[in-house]
Design a protein around this motif. Structure first.
Motif, PDB file in Angstrom:
ATOM      1  N   PHE A 157     -26.810  29.774  22.125  1.00  0.00           N
ATOM      2  CA  PHE A 157     -25.372  30.470  22.119  1.00  0.00           C
ATOM      3  C   PHE A 157     -25.093  30.657  20.475  1.00  0.00           C
ATOM      4  CE2 PHE A 157     -25.422  28.967  26.480  1.00  0.00           C
ATOM      5  CZ  PHE A 157     -24.614  29.952  27.095  1.00  0.00           C
ATOM      6  N   GLY A 158     -25.899  29.901  19.600  1.00  0.00           N
ATOM      7  CA  GLY A 158     -25.536  29.828  18.199  1.00  0.00           C
ATOM      8  C   GLY A 158     -24.690  28.645  17.915  1.00  0.00           C
ATOM      9  N   PHE A 159     -23.823  28.103  18.937  1.00  0.00           N
ATOM     10  CA  PHE A 159     -23.145  26.826  18.493  1.00  0.00           C
ATOM     11  C   PHE A 159     -23.696  25.820  19.422  1.00  0.00           C
ATOM     12  CE2 PHE A 159     -21.121  29.792  21.639  1.00  0.00           C
ATOM     13  CZ  PHE A 159     -21.219  29.023  22.664  1.00  0.00           C
ATOM     14  N   VAL A 160     -24.638  26.156  20.330  1.00  0.00           N
ATOM     15  CA  VAL A 160     -25.268  25.023  21.106  1.00  0.00           C
ATOM     16  C   VAL A 160     -26.385  25.674  21.762  1.00  0.00           C
ATOM     17  CG1 VAL A 160     -23.992  25.367  23.418  1.00  0.00           C
ATOM     18  CG2 VAL A 160     -25.150  23.129  22.898  1.00  0.00           C
ATOM     19  N   ARG A 161     -27.497  24.874  22.024  1.00  0.00           N
ATOM     20  CA  ARG A 161     -28.595  25.461  22.978  1.00  0.00           C
ATOM     21  C   ARG A 161     -28.450  24.654  24.253  1.00  0.00           C
ATOM     22  NH1 ARG A 161     -33.358  27.107  19.999  1.00  0.00           N
ATOM     23  NH2 ARG A 161     -34.761  25.775  21.331  1.00  0.00           N
ATOM     24  N   PHE A 162     -28.915  25.283  25.381  1.00  0.00           N
ATOM     25  CA  PHE A 162     -29.179  24.712  26.632  1.00  0.00           C
ATOM     26  C   PHE A 162     -30.642  25.051  26.717  1.00  0.00           C
ATOM     27  CE2 PHE A 162     -24.717  26.034  28.005  1.00  0.00           C
ATOM     28  CZ  PHE A 162     -24.081  24.851  27.473  1.00  0.00           C
ATOM     29  N   GLU A 163     -31.271  23.944  27.287  1.00  0.00           N
ATOM     30  CA  GLU A 163     -32.594  23.790  27.002  1.00  0.00           C
ATOM     31  C   GLU A 163     -33.293  23.139  28.422  1.00  0.00           C
ATOM     32  OE1 GLU A 163     -33.916  23.271  23.187  1.00  0.00           O
ATOM     33  OE2 GLU A 163     -32.327  21.643  23.243  1.00  0.00           O
ATOM     34  N   PRO A 164     -34.529  23.218  28.614  1.00  0.00           N
ATOM     35  CA  PRO A 164     -34.882  22.501  29.797  1.00  0.00           C
ATOM     36  C   PRO A 164     -35.025  20.958  29.533  1.00  0.00           C
ATOM     37  CG  PRO A 164     -36.538  24.634  29.541  1.00  0.00           C
ATOM     38  CD  PRO A 164     -35.276  24.341  28.243  1.00  0.00           C
ATOM     39  N   GLY A 165     -34.606  20.162  30.450  1.00  0.00           N
ATOM     40  CA  GLY A 165     -34.401  18.580  30.166  1.00  0.00           C
ATOM     41  C   GLY A 165     -33.008  18.385  30.028  1.00  0.00           C
ATOM     42  N   ASP A 166     -32.022  19.326  29.619  1.00  0.00           N
ATOM     43  CA  ASP A 166     -30.538  19.050  29.446  1.00  0.00           C
ATOM     44  C   ASP A 166     -29.966  18.754  30.992  1.00  0.00           C
ATOM     45  OD1 ASP A 166     -30.781  19.615  26.852  1.00  0.00           O
ATOM     46  OD2 ASP A 166     -29.698  21.372  27.119  1.00  0.00           O
ATOM     47  N   VAL A 167     -29.084  17.833  30.759  1.00  0.00           N
ATOM     48  CA  VAL A 167     -28.716  17.341  32.259  1.00  0.00           C
ATOM     49  C   VAL A 167     -27.049  17.865  32.071  1.00  0.00           C
ATOM     50  CG1 VAL A 167     -28.112  15.644  33.969  1.00  0.00           C
ATOM     51  CG2 VAL A 167     -30.391  15.517  32.591  1.00  0.00           C
ATOM     52  N   PHE A 168     -26.517  18.379  33.325  1.00  0.00           N
ATOM     53  CA  PHE A 168     -25.260  18.701  33.348  1.00  0.00           C
ATOM     54  C   PHE A 168     -24.560  17.927  34.481  1.00  0.00           C
ATOM     55  CE2 PHE A 168     -27.062  22.184  31.131  1.00  0.00           C
ATOM     56  CZ  PHE A 168     -26.038  22.989  30.796  1.00  0.00           C
ATOM     57  N   THR A 169     -23.442  17.412  34.080  1.00  0.00           N
ATOM     58  CA  THR A 169     -22.557  16.497  35.070  1.00  0.00           C
ATOM     59  C   THR A 169     -21.384  17.503  35.065  1.00  0.00           C
ATOM     60  OG1 THR A 169     -23.336  14.259  34.234  1.00  0.00           O
ATOM     61  CG2 THR A 169     -20.975  14.486  35.513  1.00  0.00           C
ATOM     62  N   GLU A 170     -21.380  18.212  36.404  1.00  0.00           N
ATOM     63  CA  GLU A 170     -20.409  19.356  36.488  1.00  0.00           C
ATOM     64  C   GLU A 170     -19.135  18.766  37.370  1.00  0.00           C
ATOM     65  OE1 GLU A 170     -23.935  22.195  36.297  1.00  0.00           O
ATOM     66  OE2 GLU A 170     -22.833  22.238  38.100  1.00  0.00           O
ATOM     67  N   HIS A 171     -18.005  19.057  36.799  1.00  0.00           N
ATOM     68  CA  HIS A 171     -16.726  18.671  37.700  1.00  0.00           C
ATOM     69  C   HIS A 171     -15.861  19.999  37.887  1.00  0.00           C
ATOM     70  CE1 HIS A 171     -16.971  14.533  35.652  1.00  0.00           C
ATOM     71  NE2 HIS A 171     -17.342  15.173  34.577  1.00  0.00           N
ATOM     72  N   LYS A 195     -24.308  16.503  24.048  1.00  0.00           N
ATOM     73  CA  LYS A 195     -24.008  18.096  23.332  1.00  0.00           C
ATOM     74  C   LYS A 195     -22.481  18.499  23.313  1.00  0.00           C
ATOM     75  CE  LYS A 195     -28.641  19.768  23.988  1.00  0.00           C
ATOM     76  NZ  LYS A 195     -29.422  20.956  24.507  1.00  0.00           N
ATOM     77  N   GLY A 196     -21.932  18.180  24.290  1.00  0.00           N
ATOM     78  CA  GLY A 196     -20.272  18.623  24.298  1.00  0.00           C
ATOM     79  C   GLY A 196     -20.393  19.064  25.759  1.00  0.00           C
ATOM     80  N   TRP A 197     -19.196  19.980  25.978  1.00  0.00           N
ATOM     81  CA  TRP A 197     -18.466  20.460  27.486  1.00  0.00           C
ATOM     82  C   TRP A 197     -18.516  21.780  27.188  1.00  0.00           C
ATOM     83  CZ3 TRP A 197     -16.714  16.338  24.233  1.00  0.00           C
ATOM     84  CH2 TRP A 197     -16.743  15.142  24.892  1.00  0.00           C
ATOM     85  N   TYR A 198     -18.996  22.680  28.344  1.00  0.00           N
ATOM     86  CA  TYR A 198     -19.001  23.974  28.515  1.00  0.00           C
ATOM     87  C   TYR A 198     -18.002  23.916  29.609  1.00  0.00           C
ATOM     88  CZ  TYR A 198     -20.303  28.735  28.424  1.00  0.00           C
ATOM     89  OH  TYR A 198     -20.354  30.175  28.404  1.00  0.00           O
ATOM     90  N   ASP A 211     -18.442  16.011  19.187  1.00  0.00           N
ATOM     91  CA  ASP A 211     -17.487  15.335  18.392  1.00  0.00           C
ATOM     92  C   ASP A 211     -15.989  15.694  18.310  1.00  0.00           C
ATOM     93  OD1 ASP A 211     -17.573  17.888  16.880  1.00  0.00           O
ATOM     94  OD2 ASP A 211     -18.619  16.810  15.138  1.00  0.00           O
ATOM     95  N   GLY A 212     -16.133  16.763  19.294  1.00  0.00           N
ATOM     96  CA  GLY A 212     -14.469  17.455  19.350  1.00  0.00           C
ATOM     97  C   GLY A 212     -14.184  18.277  18.174  1.00  0.00           C
ATOM     98  N   GLY A 213     -15.083  18.671  17.218  1.00  0.00           N
ATOM     99  CA  GLY A 213     -14.820  19.254  15.962  1.00  0.00           C
ATOM    100  C   GLY A 213     -14.779  20.770  16.278  1.00  0.00           C
ATOM    101  N   THR A 214     -15.544  21.217  17.207  1.00  0.00           N
ATOM    102  CA  THR A 214     -15.663  22.667  17.375  1.00  0.00           C
ATOM    103  C   THR A 214     -15.111  23.048  19.019  1.00  0.00           C
ATOM    104  OG1 THR A 214     -17.425  22.832  16.099  1.00  0.00           O
ATOM    105  CG2 THR A 214     -17.395  24.499  17.607  1.00  0.00           C
ATOM    106  N   VAL A 215     -13.903  23.731  18.770  1.00  0.00           N
ATOM    107  CA  VAL A 215     -13.674  24.167  20.142  1.00  0.00           C
ATOM    108  C   VAL A 215     -13.507  25.866  20.124  1.00  0.00           C
ATOM    109  CG1 VAL A 215     -11.385  24.160  21.687  1.00  0.00           C
ATOM    110  CG2 VAL A 215     -12.073  22.019  20.568  1.00  0.00           C
TER     111      VAL A 215
END
Length: 162
Positions: A48-62, A82-85, A113-117
């Motif tokens: 996405f430019g600001f983050v990469r989602f790739e094989p091996g990433d784990v998502f905990t989804e609420h 990595k952060g929260w989508y 780190d909360g620095g990018t929203v």
């Protein structure tokens, strides 16, 4: 209720079509919030430019049955946050082992780190025709995005995992 041995099929729809479906392990379900965990479900890497989602990433989804958004904590295979989508959605519906969520185009990204929203896809939302076709739903969606941004800027997205 802890239910880590139970699986559901997450079905994300958009404009009446299935966007993606994938199996996920149920982490917890208190009747209002359902939390699942799943590996990155799309093929290959998505940059996405600001983050990469790739094989091996784990998502905990609420997902919530009474809120107009979903919050997805994203970690690398080694557990690094990595952060929260966050997706703006209609409230989630669980029925017959399927967790159905309707994507309303608006999204938010918050770095670890909360620095990018970042508010995302506001142009897609405007072009979707939803604001004209269903002003009440569009208003709920905009309010949900505002709420997510406030949670992110106040550092509360991480507390959703507690």
């Amino acid at each position: 209720m802890s239910a880590s041995s139970v699986e559901v099929e997450v079905v994300l729809t958009k404009a009446g079509r299935t966007k993606i479906r994938y199996p996920a392990a149920v982490v917890s379900d208190d009747g209002t919030r359902l939390t699942v965990r799943a590996p990155w479900a799309a093929d290959g890497t998505r940059d996405f430019g600001f983050v990469r989602f790739e094989p091996g990433d784990v998502f905990t989804e609420h997902y919530w049955r009474d809120r107009w958004y979903a919050v997805k904590e994203v970690r690398t295979a080694d557990g690094t946050l990595k952060g929260w989508y966050c997706d703006v959605t209609r409230p989630a519906v669980l029925s017959g082992g399927k967790l159905t969520v309707e994507d309303l185009d608006l999204d938010l990204w918050c770095s670890a780190d909360g620095g990018t929203v970042l508010r995302l896809d506001e142009d897609e939302f405007a072009a979707s025709g939803l604001p004209e076709a269903d002003p009440e739903t569009a208003a709920q969606a905009r309010q949900a995005l505002d709420e997510l941004e406030l949670l992110a800027r106040q550092g509360w997205l991480g507390s959703l995992s507690d």
